[in-house]
Design a protein around this motif. Sequence first.
Motif, PDB file in Angstrom:
ATOM      1  N   GLY A  30       2.034  68.224  45.443  1.00  0.00           N
ATOM      2  CA  GLY A  30       2.828  67.021  45.197  1.00  0.00           C
ATOM      3  C   GLY A  30       3.978  66.882  46.173  1.00  0.00           C
ATOM      4  N   THR A  31       4.589  67.984  46.534  1.00  0.00           N
ATOM      5  CA  THR A  31       5.713  67.954  47.471  1.00  0.00           C
ATOM      6  C   THR A  31       5.264  67.439  48.831  1.00  0.00           C
ATOM      7  N   ARG A  34       4.602  63.685  48.603  1.00  0.00           N
ATOM      8  CA  ARG A  34       5.841  62.906  48.551  1.00  0.00           C
ATOM      9  C   ARG A  34       6.540  62.897  49.902  1.00  0.00           C
ATOM     10  N   MET A  88       9.378  60.230  45.270  1.00  0.00           N
ATOM     11  CA  MET A  88       9.020  60.673  43.921  1.00  0.00           C
ATOM     12  C   MET A  88       7.728  60.023  43.450  1.00  0.00           C
ATOM     13  N   THR A  89       6.821  59.744  44.359  1.00  0.00           N
ATOM     14  CA  THR A  89       5.544  59.134  44.021  1.00  0.00           C
ATOM     15  C   THR A  89       4.871  59.907  42.899  1.00  0.00           C
ATOM     16  N   GLU A  91       5.971  60.421  39.929  1.00  0.00           N
ATOM     17  CA  GLU A  91       6.905  60.999  38.960  1.00  0.00           C
ATOM     18  C   GLU A  91       7.375  59.921  37.980  1.00  0.00           C
ATOM     19  N   PHE A  92       8.008  60.341  36.909  1.00  0.00           N
ATOM     20  CA  PHE A  92       8.517  59.413  35.911  1.00  0.00           C
ATOM     21  C   PHE A  92       9.680  58.596  36.469  1.00  0.00           C
ATOM     22  N   ASP A  95      12.944  60.416  36.679  1.00  0.00           N
ATOM     23  CA  ASP A  95      13.063  61.332  37.813  1.00  0.00           C
ATOM     24  C   ASP A  95      13.423  60.563  39.078  1.00  0.00           C
ATOM     25  N   ARG A  96      12.830  59.367  39.245  1.00  0.00           N
ATOM     26  CA  ARG A  96      13.162  58.546  40.412  1.00  0.00           C
ATOM     27  C   ARG A  96      14.622  58.124  40.357  1.00  0.00           C
TER      28      ARG A  96
END
Length: 103
Positions: A30-31, A34, A88-89, A91-92, A95-96
């Motif tokens: 995920g990192t 993003r 933050m693609t 993510e909630f 979190d963004r």
Amino acid sequence: MKANPSLRATHRADGAADVESVPGPGAYRGTVERTVAFLTLDSDEDVDILAEALAPERFGEGTRLVDLSDGECSAHERFADRLPAAAMTGEFAGDRALFRSRY
């Protein structure tokens, strides 16, 4: 540790051991996605406005605060909304919002 390579043990001089988790390649998936999304953001008018407003030639040598015009502030707000959406693609929304408030 051989049975579970995601754990690392460090033996201290007093004979005790510290065991810590080591992230595997999947933890970074995920990192990386993003980071790529962030780095491939398309340049737009807001980026051009901010680049001109924050160019070193505008304030000479050294650093100082830059007062942005209303239009430049609007460009900054729109750009600041784009960063967490990319970084933050997946993510909630909370979190963004946290990412945006930090950066």
